[in-house]
Design an enzyme around this catalytic site. Structure first.
Site, mmCIF file in Angstrom:
data_model
loop_
_atom_site.group_PDB
_atom_site.id
_atom_site.type_symbol
_atom_site.label_atom_id
_atom_site.label_comp_id
_atom_site.label_asym_id
_atom_site.label_seq_id
_atom_site.Cartn_x
_atom_site.Cartn_y
_atom_site.Cartn_z
ATOM 1 C CG HIS A 7 -0.437 0.193 2.870
ATOM 2 N ND1 HIS A 7 0.048 -0.964 2.853
ATOM 3 C CD2 HIS A 7 -0.114 1.116 3.141
ATOM 4 C CE1 HIS A 7 0.357 -0.823 4.504
ATOM 5 N NE2 HIS A 7 0.610 0.239 4.529
ATOM 6 C CG HIS A 78 4.197 4.348 5.266
ATOM 7 N ND1 HIS A 78 2.710 4.891 6.275
ATOM 8 C CD2 HIS A 78 3.074 3.231 4.940
ATOM 9 C CE1 HIS A 78 2.055 3.947 6.945
ATOM 10 N NE2 HIS A 78 2.278 3.524 5.768
ATOM 11 C CD GLU A 128 3.267 -0.751 6.637
ATOM 12 O OE1 GLU A 128 3.070 0.259 6.018
ATOM 13 O OE2 GLU A 128 2.709 -1.750 7.964
HETATM 14 CO CO CO Z 1 1.113 1.518 6.876
#
Ligand code: CO
Length: 136
Positions: A7, A78, A128
């Site tokens: 994502h 992020h 991440e």
């Molecule tokens: Co995230």
């Protein structure tokens, strides 16, 4: 091994307004919201092709997204790579000198194990890495 872009997360000051934008204006499928206590965020997910947009908003006005929104009106916060073996990827990157925000992966949205690479290790981008709990 990193297997995909899970994502892209966007920090938003008004979660409901942003949900309506992505759902109604951009016509994306809305997969619902989830509060993540460990990250102090309220999140909303919109699948797009093989990845997703994740809206992130402070949970109860606190946490890292609240701090981010004190400095910026919102923005790309992020990106998240999906891993099929998060321990191996973390070990490999640590050996190359990457700094992480925590020692170990913790539980994130959707029961994924997640860990963040410090932006100073990656050209200013907060990255991440997650691993869905149904893969190990
Ligand atoms: Co995230």
């Amino acid at each position: 091994m990193i297997t995909g872009l899970d994502h892209i997360a966007i920090a938003v000051p008004d979660l409901q307004k942003a949900i309506e934008r992505f759902m109604n204006d951009f016509g994306l499928e809305f997969k619902g919201t989830e509060d993540v206590d460990t990250a102090k965020t309220s999140t909303a997910f919109f699948p797009v092709g093989s990845t997703q947009i994740e809206l992130v908003h402070p949970l109860n006005g606190a946490g890292p997204i609240a701090k981010y929104l004190e400095k910026k009106p919102g923005g790309i916060h992020h990106l998240c790579f999906r891993s099929d073996d998060i321990e191996a990827d973390v070990a490999r990157l640590k050996a190359k000198g990457y700094q992480f925000l925590s020692e170990e992966p913790s539980l994130g949205a959707h029961n994924c194990r997640v860990i963040f690479i410090h932006p100073k290790s990656a050209d200013g981008v907060l990255i991440e890495i997650n691993q869905p709990s149904d893969e190990h």
